[in-house]
Design a protein around this motif. Structure first.
Motif, PDB file in Angstrom:
ATOM      1  N   GLN A 139       0.752  -1.213   0.066  1.00 48.72           N
ATOM      2  CA  GLN A 139      -0.022   0.010   0.030  1.00 48.72           C
ATOM      3  C   GLN A 139       0.824   1.485  -0.202  1.00 48.72           C
ATOM      4  OE1 GLN A 139      -2.111  -1.183   3.707  1.00 48.72           O
ATOM      5  NE2 GLN A 139      -3.816  -2.305   2.231  1.00 48.72           N
ATOM      6  N   VAL A 140       1.913   1.320   0.676  1.00 50.64           N
ATOM      7  CA  VAL A 140       2.789   2.408   0.574  1.00 50.64           C
ATOM      8  C   VAL A 140       3.658   2.395  -0.666  1.00 50.64           C
ATOM      9  CG1 VAL A 140       5.110   3.288   1.508  1.00 50.64           C
ATOM     10  CG2 VAL A 140       3.339   2.148   3.284  1.00 50.64           C
ATOM     11  N   GLN A 141       3.856   1.326  -1.142  1.00 46.12           N
ATOM     12  CA  GLN A 141       4.221   1.543  -2.758  1.00 46.12           C
ATOM     13  C   GLN A 141       3.175   2.041  -3.638  1.00 46.12           C
ATOM     14  OE1 GLN A 141       5.852  -2.203  -3.924  1.00 46.12           O
ATOM     15  NE2 GLN A 141       6.865  -2.819  -2.104  1.00 46.12           N
ATOM     16  N   ALA A 142       2.187   1.837  -3.415  1.00 46.98           N
ATOM     17  CA  ALA A 142       0.838   2.248  -4.250  1.00 46.98           C
ATOM     18  C   ALA A 142       0.956   3.983  -4.234  1.00 46.98           C
ATOM     19  CB  ALA A 142      -0.357   1.687  -3.946  1.00 46.98           C
ATOM     20  N   VAL A 143       1.073   4.339  -2.935  1.00 53.26           N
ATOM     21  CA  VAL A 143       1.078   5.894  -2.867  1.00 53.26           C
ATOM     22  C   VAL A 143       2.109   6.128  -3.459  1.00 53.26           C
ATOM     23  CG1 VAL A 143       1.411   7.583  -1.033  1.00 53.26           C
ATOM     24  CG2 VAL A 143       0.072   5.862  -0.656  1.00 53.26           C
ATOM     25  N   ILE A 144       3.521   5.824  -3.453  1.00 58.43           N
ATOM     26  CA  ILE A 144       4.700   6.113  -4.001  1.00 58.43           C
ATOM     27  C   ILE A 144       4.298   6.224  -5.624  1.00 58.43           C
ATOM     28  CG2 ILE A 144       7.127   5.670  -4.526  1.00 58.43           C
ATOM     29  CD1 ILE A 144       7.385   4.727  -1.777  1.00 58.43           C
ATOM     30  N   THR A 145       3.920   5.404  -6.255  1.00 62.00           N
ATOM     31  CA  THR A 145       3.657   5.067  -7.540  1.00 62.00           C
ATOM     32  C   THR A 145       2.586   6.201  -8.113  1.00 62.00           C
ATOM     33  OG1 THR A 145       4.257   2.683  -7.660  1.00 62.00           O
ATOM     34  CG2 THR A 145       2.645   3.481  -9.494  1.00 62.00           C
ATOM     35  N   TYR A 146       1.669   6.246  -7.421  1.00 62.57           N
ATOM     36  CA  TYR A 146       0.606   7.012  -7.595  1.00 62.57           C
ATOM     37  C   TYR A 146       1.167   8.698  -7.793  1.00 62.57           C
ATOM     38  CZ  TYR A 146      -3.172  10.536  -6.549  1.00 62.57           C
ATOM     39  OH  TYR A 146      -4.005  11.697  -6.620  1.00 62.57           O
ATOM     40  N   LEU A 147       2.030   9.132  -6.854  1.00 64.65           N
ATOM     41  CA  LEU A 147       2.439  10.523  -6.813  1.00 64.65           C
ATOM     42  C   LEU A 147       3.535  10.646  -7.946  1.00 64.65           C
ATOM     43  CD1 LEU A 147       3.409  10.814  -2.859  1.00 64.65           C
ATOM     44  CD2 LEU A 147       1.382  11.842  -4.278  1.00 64.65           C
ATOM     45  N   LEU A 148       4.414   9.600  -8.048  1.00 61.37           N
ATOM     46  CA  LEU A 148       5.275   9.724  -9.512  1.00 61.37           C
ATOM     47  C   LEU A 148       4.478   9.657 -10.779  1.00 61.37           C
ATOM     48  CD1 LEU A 148       8.219   7.380  -8.042  1.00 61.37           C
ATOM     49  CD2 LEU A 148       7.910   9.948  -7.765  1.00 61.37           C
ATOM     50  N   ASN A 149       3.415   9.241 -10.547  1.00 62.17           N
ATOM     51  CA  ASN A 149       2.426   9.301 -11.901  1.00 62.17           C
ATOM     52  C   ASN A 149       1.762  10.460 -12.148  1.00 62.17           C
ATOM     53  OD1 ASN A 149       3.817   6.818 -12.731  1.00 62.17           O
ATOM     54  ND2 ASN A 149       2.319   5.437 -12.015  1.00 62.17           N
ATOM     55  N   ASP A 150       1.271  11.176 -11.077  1.00 70.45           N
ATOM     56  CA  ASP A 150       0.538  12.075 -11.130  1.00 70.45           C
ATOM     57  C   ASP A 150       1.107  13.471 -11.845  1.00 70.45           C
ATOM     58  OD1 ASP A 150      -2.171  13.294  -9.888  1.00 70.45           O
ATOM     59  OD2 ASP A 150      -0.676  14.677  -9.429  1.00 70.45           O
ATOM     60  N   ALA A 151       0.410  14.142 -12.707  1.00 68.28           N
ATOM     61  CA  ALA A 151       1.132  15.080 -13.565  1.00 68.28           C
ATOM     62  C   ALA A 151       1.422  16.209 -12.336  1.00 68.28           C
ATOM     63  CB  ALA A 151      -0.133  15.677 -14.395  1.00 68.28           C
ATOM     64  N   LYS A 152       0.735  16.509 -11.324  1.00 70.15           N
ATOM     65  CA  LYS A 152       1.245  17.691 -10.589  1.00 70.15           C
ATOM     66  C   LYS A 152       2.348  17.451  -9.531  1.00 70.15           C
ATOM     67  CE  LYS A 152      -0.955  20.284  -6.777  1.00 70.15           C
ATOM     68  NZ  LYS A 152      -1.855  20.643  -5.987  1.00 70.15           N
ATOM     69  N   TRP A 153       2.084  16.142  -8.883  1.00 74.41           N
ATOM     70  CA  TRP A 153       3.042  15.727  -7.722  1.00 74.41           C
ATOM     71  C   TRP A 153       4.453  15.521  -8.409  1.00 74.41           C
ATOM     72  CZ3 TRP A 153       1.715  18.336  -4.036  1.00 74.41           C
ATOM     73  CH2 TRP A 153       0.058  18.302  -3.627  1.00 74.41           C
ATOM     74  N   SER A 154       4.272  14.713  -9.723  1.00 77.28           N
ATOM     75  CA  SER A 154       5.723  14.326 -10.126  1.00 77.28           C
ATOM     76  C   SER A 154       6.900  15.338 -10.425  1.00 77.28           C
ATOM     77  CB  SER A 154       5.147  13.619 -11.613  1.00 77.28           C
ATOM     78  OG  SER A 154       4.935  14.440 -12.322  1.00 77.28           O
ATOM     79  N   LYS A 155       6.104  16.388 -10.488  1.00 80.97           N
ATOM     80  CA  LYS A 155       6.962  17.721 -10.816  1.00 80.97           C
ATOM     81  C   LYS A 155       7.695  18.301  -9.503  1.00 80.97           C
ATOM     82  CE  LYS A 155       4.238  19.301 -14.804  1.00 80.97           C
ATOM     83  NZ  LYS A 155       3.429  20.439 -15.285  1.00 80.97           N
ATOM     84  N   LEU A 156       7.147  17.828  -8.423  1.00 80.02           N
ATOM     85  CA  LEU A 156       7.374  18.475  -7.068  1.00 80.02           C
ATOM     86  C   LEU A 156       8.362  17.156  -6.265  1.00 80.02           C
ATOM     87  CD1 LEU A 156       4.331  20.053  -5.971  1.00 80.02           C
ATOM     88  CD2 LEU A 156       6.287  21.137  -7.067  1.00 80.02           C
ATOM     89  N   ILE A 157       8.447  16.047  -7.009  1.00 82.09           N
ATOM     90  CA  ILE A 157       9.271  15.089  -6.006  1.00 82.09           C
ATOM     91  C   ILE A 157      10.502  14.374  -7.101  1.00 82.09           C
ATOM     92  CG2 ILE A 157       9.002  12.524  -5.528  1.00 82.09           C
ATOM     93  CD1 ILE A 157       5.868  13.058  -5.221  1.00 82.09           C
ATOM     94  N   ASP A 158      11.675  14.459  -6.275  1.00 80.21           N
ATOM     95  CA  ASP A 158      12.827  13.900  -6.803  1.00 80.21           C
ATOM     96  C   ASP A 158      12.524  12.297  -6.637  1.00 80.21           C
ATOM     97  OD1 ASP A 158      14.977  12.824  -7.336  1.00 80.21           O
ATOM     98  OD2 ASP A 158      16.140  14.514  -6.113  1.00 80.21           O
TER      99      ASP A 158
END
Length: 353
Positions: A139-158
């Motif tokens: 479930q934690v992995q799913a959150v990471i994947t969601y954020l890295l694939n999201d158009a907004k959050w992916s720009k704010l995450i290294d």
């Protein structure tokens, strides 16, 4: 150059430099945004929050029963930053560690939280079962994947600098994500030695449940062990470090934590009655080759790691909101926040600030 034009250019320059000015003292405002992530374990939805550095001034928001030091949907500070995902304990919530989340976010990190299905304050039906014991890291992995694939959050995450943290079962979850391997049958031995332990309160019920299916408790945990990779591998190579508070780690033996290959910091309360230090944090410390630090909170019990309670929450949950004499939860958390920030800056990068 006309005076009006000079003034206009000066104002433009000030606006362009505003984010740098906000960062000058290393602290920013914090935004908070509610998210919903698909759970690959239950095929349902997981609520959660993203905390992030903001150009707006510091503020707070009442999200009952918590006073959260963040502003809903505040303007994001641009730039890619390290990500930390926080996992709550059994029966907890996605805001149990909100003060640590806002502190890290105010110092340049993006922080995400989630509510684990069937293991939260309004639904604990999965506690001790495979969907929780095996499913939490997925479930934690799913959150990471969601954020890295999201158009907004992916720009704010290294994406190259991701860490995890957690309390109690969330600490257990964090250790799994950096390589720990559990042995669920260790629960049986533990509860035989400490039958009156709160952690073993459901042992009789689980034995009865196993018997109703023609199984022994050993066979039941054996099936949970077989299910360990049913939803995927628990260890996630994207996760580079783990900050585990009062981790439920009695189910790890020496070889189970020797497989951890990324930095770990352990925290525990001296008088923790749920995650007994000698059976949990101190039990695994010597076998973690990548341990960067371990800290004890004198006199503290298990619940000290929950964020300091609002008056509303203190009335609702007096046991979880109370600490032994000589323990100041606010001061304890001030130190935890500093230690978490130092750990994640060292292991993930300086959080830009």
């Amino acid at each position: 150059m006309p005076a009006a034009l000079r003034i206009g250019r000066l104002l433009l320059l000030v606006l362009c430099l505003l984010p740098l000015a906000v960062l000058a003292d290393g602290v920013t405002g914090v935004g908070i945004h509610a998210i919903e992530v698909h759970d690959p374990v239950s095929d349902g939805a997981m609520p959660g929050y993203v905390f992030y550095p903001s150009t707006q001034a510091k503020g707070s928001t009442w999200i009952a029963p918590y006073e959260v030091a963040a502003t809903i949907d505040a303007t994001e500070l641009p730039g890619a930053r390290p990500l930390v995902v926080l996992s709550h304990g059994n029966g907890g919530s996605d805001l149990d560690l909100h003060d640590i989340a806002t502190y890290l976010a105010s110092h340049g990190f993006v922080v995400a939280t989630l509510e684990h299905p069937k293991d939260n304050y309004h639904d604990q039906s999965g506690v001790g079962r495979a969907p929780v014991l095996d499913g939490r890291p997925i479930q934690v992995q799913a959150v990471i994947t969601y954020l890295l694939n999201d158009a907004k959050w992916s720009k704010l995450i290294d994406a190259k600098h991701i860490g995890v943290g957690g309390f109690s079962a969330g600490g257990y979850t964090s250790l799994l994500l950096v390589g720990a391997i559990p042995r669920f049958d260790r629960f049986i031995d533990y509860c035989e030695r400490y039958p009156a332990d709160d952690l073993c309160a459901g042992a009789k019920q689980m034995r009865a449940e196993a018997a109703s299916h023609g199984q022994t408790i050993e066979q039941m945990f054996g099936e949970t062990q077989k299910d360990f990779t049913r939803w995927g591998k628990a260890a996630d190579p994207r996760v580079k470090a783990a900050f585990a508070m009062a981790p439920l780690s009695l189910i790890f033996d020496a070889s189970g934590v020797a497989s951890i290959d990324r930095p770990v910091f352990l925290y525990y309360g001296q008088n923790d009655h749920l995650a007994r230090p000698l059976e949990n944090a101190r039990h695994i410390a010597a076998s973690i080759k990548t341990l960067t630090g371990i800290k004890e909170i004198p006199k503290a019990d298990h619940w000290v790691f929950l964020a300091p309670c609002s008056p509303t929450m203190a009335k609702r949950l007096p046991v979880m909101c109370s600490d032994p004499a000589g323990v100041d939860r606010a001061k304890v958390h001030a130190q935890i926040q500093v230690d978490a920030l130092a750990f994640f800056r060292k292991t993930l990068g300086a959080g830009s600030n």
